[in-house]
Scaffold this motif. Structure first.
Motif, PDB file in Angstrom:
ATOM      1  N   GLN A  36     -62.852  46.501  11.817  1.00  0.00           N
ATOM      2  CA  GLN A  36     -63.678  47.635  11.396  1.00  0.00           C
ATOM      3  C   GLN A  36     -63.652  47.828   9.887  1.00  0.00           C
ATOM      4  OE1 GLN A  36     -61.862  50.493  13.999  1.00  0.00           O
ATOM      5  NE2 GLN A  36     -59.851  49.688  13.484  1.00  0.00           N
ATOM      6  N   GLN A  57     -62.431  59.932  10.866  1.00  0.00           N
ATOM      7  CA  GLN A  57     -61.512  59.938  12.008  1.00  0.00           C
ATOM      8  C   GLN A  57     -60.558  61.111  11.930  1.00  0.00           C
ATOM      9  OE1 GLN A  57     -61.653  57.140  14.378  1.00  0.00           O
ATOM     10  NE2 GLN A  57     -63.551  57.008  13.217  1.00  0.00           N
ATOM     11  N   TYR A  66     -57.844  68.534  15.670  1.00  0.00           N
ATOM     12  CA  TYR A  66     -58.194  67.401  16.536  1.00  0.00           C
ATOM     13  C   TYR A  66     -56.991  66.918  17.353  1.00  0.00           C
ATOM     14  CZ  TYR A  66     -59.312  62.711  18.065  1.00  0.00           C
ATOM     15  OH  TYR A  66     -59.476  61.599  18.853  1.00  0.00           O
ATOM     16  N   GLY A  90     -54.523  55.004  15.543  1.00  0.00           N
ATOM     17  CA  GLY A  90     -54.012  54.296  14.371  1.00  0.00           C
ATOM     18  C   GLY A  90     -53.305  55.111  13.297  1.00  0.00           C
ATOM     19  N   ASP A 111     -52.521  49.878  19.539  1.00  0.00           N
ATOM     20  CA  ASP A 111     -53.737  49.887  18.706  1.00  0.00           C
ATOM     21  C   ASP A 111     -54.137  48.439  18.426  1.00  0.00           C
ATOM     22  OD1 ASP A 111     -55.180  52.231  16.723  1.00  0.00           O
ATOM     23  OD2 ASP A 111     -55.551  50.118  16.246  1.00  0.00           O
ATOM     24  N   ILE A 112     -55.417  48.182  18.446  1.00  0.00           N
ATOM     25  CA  ILE A 112     -55.921  46.811  18.279  1.00  0.00           C
ATOM     26  C   ILE A 112     -55.781  46.305  16.838  1.00  0.00           C
ATOM     27  CG2 ILE A 112     -58.328  47.440  17.730  1.00  0.00           C
ATOM     28  CD1 ILE A 112     -59.208  45.220  19.693  1.00  0.00           C
ATOM     29  N   LEU A 116     -54.954  48.060  10.007  1.00  0.00           N
ATOM     30  CA  LEU A 116     -55.202  49.494   9.846  1.00  0.00           C
ATOM     31  C   LEU A 116     -53.907  50.297  10.011  1.00  0.00           C
ATOM     32  CD1 LEU A 116     -57.332  51.788   9.523  1.00  0.00           C
ATOM     33  CD2 LEU A 116     -57.275  51.948  11.999  1.00  0.00           C
ATOM     34  N   ASP A 143     -55.224  44.728  22.045  1.00  0.00           N
ATOM     35  CA  ASP A 143     -56.372  45.408  22.636  1.00  0.00           C
ATOM     36  C   ASP A 143     -55.883  46.250  23.825  1.00  0.00           C
ATOM     37  OD1 ASP A 143     -58.746  46.158  23.832  1.00  0.00           O
ATOM     38  OD2 ASP A 143     -59.677  44.175  23.597  1.00  0.00           O
ATOM     39  N   GLY A 144     -56.269  47.522  23.836  1.00  0.00           N
ATOM     40  CA  GLY A 144     -55.891  48.417  24.930  1.00  0.00           C
ATOM     41  C   GLY A 144     -56.353  47.882  26.274  1.00  0.00           C
ATOM     42  N   ASP A 162     -57.018  57.756  22.370  1.00  0.00           N
ATOM     43  CA  ASP A 162     -57.461  58.243  21.053  1.00  0.00           C
ATOM     44  C   ASP A 162     -58.195  57.106  20.357  1.00  0.00           C
ATOM     45  OD1 ASP A 162     -57.795  59.709  18.764  1.00  0.00           O
ATOM     46  OD2 ASP A 162     -55.769  59.385  18.016  1.00  0.00           O
ATOM     47  N   ILE A 171     -65.568  47.650  19.656  1.00  0.00           N
ATOM     48  CA  ILE A 171     -64.206  47.389  20.132  1.00  0.00           C
ATOM     49  C   ILE A 171     -63.685  48.407  21.134  1.00  0.00           C
ATOM     50  CG2 ILE A 171     -63.284  45.931  18.269  1.00  0.00           C
ATOM     51  CD1 ILE A 171     -62.143  48.486  16.973  1.00  0.00           C
ATOM     52  N   GLN A 197     -60.413  61.661  24.101  1.00  0.00           N
ATOM     53  CA  GLN A 197     -61.438  62.291  23.260  1.00  0.00           C
ATOM     54  C   GLN A 197     -62.753  61.681  23.715  1.00  0.00           C
ATOM     55  OE1 GLN A 197     -63.588  61.672  20.475  1.00  0.00           O
ATOM     56  NE2 GLN A 197     -63.120  59.607  19.767  1.00  0.00           N
TER      57      GLN A 197
HETATM   58  N1  SAM Z   1     -59.876  60.607  15.725  1.00  0.00           N
HETATM   59  C1  SAM Z   1     -60.649  59.517  16.076  1.00  0.00           C
HETATM   60  C2  SAM Z   1     -62.120  59.722  16.141  1.00  0.00           C
HETATM   61  O1  SAM Z   1     -62.597  60.590  15.461  1.00  0.00           O
HETATM   62  O2  SAM Z   1     -62.831  58.998  16.833  1.00  0.00           O
HETATM   63  C3  SAM Z   1     -60.033  58.383  16.773  1.00  0.00           C
HETATM   64  C4  SAM Z   1     -58.713  58.071  16.165  1.00  0.00           C
HETATM   65  S1  SAM Z   1     -58.088  56.562  15.824  1.00  0.00           S
HETATM   66  C5  SAM Z   1     -58.146  56.206  14.113  1.00  0.00           C
HETATM   67  C6  SAM Z   1     -59.058  55.320  16.586  1.00  0.00           C
HETATM   68  C7  SAM Z   1     -58.247  54.054  16.776  1.00  0.00           C
HETATM   69  O3  SAM Z   1     -58.703  53.342  17.912  1.00  0.00           O
HETATM   70  C8  SAM Z   1     -58.310  53.080  15.604  1.00  0.00           C
HETATM   71  O4  SAM Z   1     -57.033  52.983  15.009  1.00  0.00           O
HETATM   72  C9  SAM Z   1     -58.749  51.751  16.244  1.00  0.00           C
HETATM   73  O5  SAM Z   1     -58.140  50.626  15.677  1.00  0.00           O
HETATM   74  C10 SAM Z   1     -58.343  51.984  17.698  1.00  0.00           C
HETATM   75  N2  SAM Z   1     -59.032  51.143  18.686  1.00  0.00           N
HETATM   76  C11 SAM Z   1     -60.368  50.906  18.795  1.00  0.00           C
HETATM   77  N3  SAM Z   1     -60.607  50.058  19.818  1.00  0.00           N
HETATM   78  C12 SAM Z   1     -59.405  49.761  20.373  1.00  0.00           C
HETATM   79  C13 SAM Z   1     -58.996  48.953  21.456  1.00  0.00           C
HETATM   80  N4  SAM Z   1     -59.887  48.230  22.168  1.00  0.00           N
HETATM   81  N5  SAM Z   1     -57.675  48.886  21.765  1.00  0.00           N
HETATM   82  C14 SAM Z   1     -56.763  49.603  21.051  1.00  0.00           C
HETATM   83  N6  SAM Z   1     -57.094  50.377  20.004  1.00  0.00           N
HETATM   84  C15 SAM Z   1     -58.393  50.465  19.664  1.00  0.00           C
END
Ligand code: SAM
Length: 288
Positions: A36, A57, A66, A90, A111-112, A116, A143-144, A162, A171, A197
């Motif tokens: 990203q 975010q 949040y 993240g 977290d993927i 980050l 990856d989750g 999250d 992703i 969320q």
């Molecule tokens: N507060 C947020 C919002 O406004 O949408 C979300 C918080 S957080 C920063 C989102 C996290 O999801 C990121 O760190 C991203 O790398 C992670 N992420 C996205 N896709 C993912 C996946 N497939 N597996 C694990 N983590 C993932």
């Protein structure tokens, strides 16, 4: 929606054709990780901020709204949350909120994006506040989707999703599907609670309704709530699901007692707020 910068302004995506302009004071990170586009900046009115693919975010000024709203209702509804899984998250602030509860013996964050997470450790101390170093925390970079296929079954008391928005980058899209929720349920104990969320039901009503319906097809009890997040430009929706525990049944006194017994102090969430959150219904979708 891609992020656009005009001089020292950041244009934050809100809806498909609605944006907010925010004034930038300092830029610490402006990069593209493997997954990203990431920016870490100081915004004049919101302080330190993480922006991914053009969507804010979290910001220093209102991230507590949040993150407390995401984490605290599920944690308080569970009578003894000992093992907690965070998918995404993240910045480390979701982890921070989980670790406030002295019932927690293990908090796994998946977290993927390892790059980050490293940037967050370095520049987002105001958000993680050391949670990555808590001995109860375990950080996995993967990856989750893959994690839920491999993780131990009937293990977690609470799962907190999250992720980046369901209408955001590719992703995270599949992690809002019925299949994903069904697999995640297998990792949870029979009385486990999941919360996610769910973006904005006002700007993206169809996506939001799909998430609620996917959760309803997997869990017996599904409740919706929301919190206004100034830096998002909308009220963020959340959905909580369980086969056993119902957040609607908690009284304000019960919630306050739980928080006190577990040594939790919050800026926003308490018993009264819990009641208001679950009583206020869902934001009506926008249909021009
Ligand atoms: N507060 C947020 C919002 O406004 O949408 C979300 C918080 S957080 C920063 C989102 C996290 O999801 C990121 O760190 C991203 O790398 C992670 N992420 C996205 N896709 C993912 C996946 N497939 N597996 C694990 N983590 C993932």
């Amino acid at each position: 929606m891609s992020e656009v910068r005009l001089g020292l302004n950041i244009i934050q995506g809100v809806g498909t054709s609605t944006s907010m302009i925010m004034k930038v004071k300092n830029v610490y990170v402006a990069t593209k990780t493997k997954y990203q586009e990431a920016q870490i900046v100081d915004l004049e009115e919101f302080g330190r901020a993480l922006i991914l693919d053009g969507f804010v975010q979290s910001t220093e000024a209102d991230e507590f709204l949040y993150h407390e709203s995401l984490v605290q209702p599920a944690m308080s509804t569970h009578p003894n949350p000992a093992r907690v899984l965070v998918i995404g998250g993240g910045e480390g602030a979701t982890l921070r909120e989980v670790l406030k509860h002295n019932t927690v013996v293990e908090a796994v964050m998946v977290d993927i994006d390892g790059e980050l997470v490293e940037l967050a450790k370095k520049y987002l101390e105001v958000m993680h506040r050391g949670s990555f170093n808590d001995p109860r925390a375990k950080i996995l970079i993967m990856d989750g989707l893959k994690y839920v296929e491999e993780a131990p079954q009937k293990y977690y008391d609470v799962v907190i999703s999250d992720l980046t928005d369901p209408y955001g980058p590719e992703i995270s899209k599949l992690l809002y599907s019925t299949e994903f929720y069904a697999k995640t349920k297998k990792l949870m104990k029979d009385d486990g609670i999941l919360v996610t969320q769910a973006g904005s039901s006002f700007f993206f009503p169809k996506t939001y309704e799909e998430i609620v319906s996917n959760l309803r097809s997997v869990f017996k009890i599904v409740r919706e709530y929301w919190t206004w997040i100034p830096s998002f430009g909308y009220a963020c929706n959340y959905v909580i699901a369980s086969d056993k525990h119902d957040p609607l049944k908690l009284t304000p006194n019960y919630v306050d007692e739980v928080l006190k017994n577990r040594g939790v102090t919050n800026k926003y969430y308490d018993g009264r707020r819990h009641q208001v959150m679950f009583a206020s219904g869902v934001i009506i979708g926008h249909k021009p």
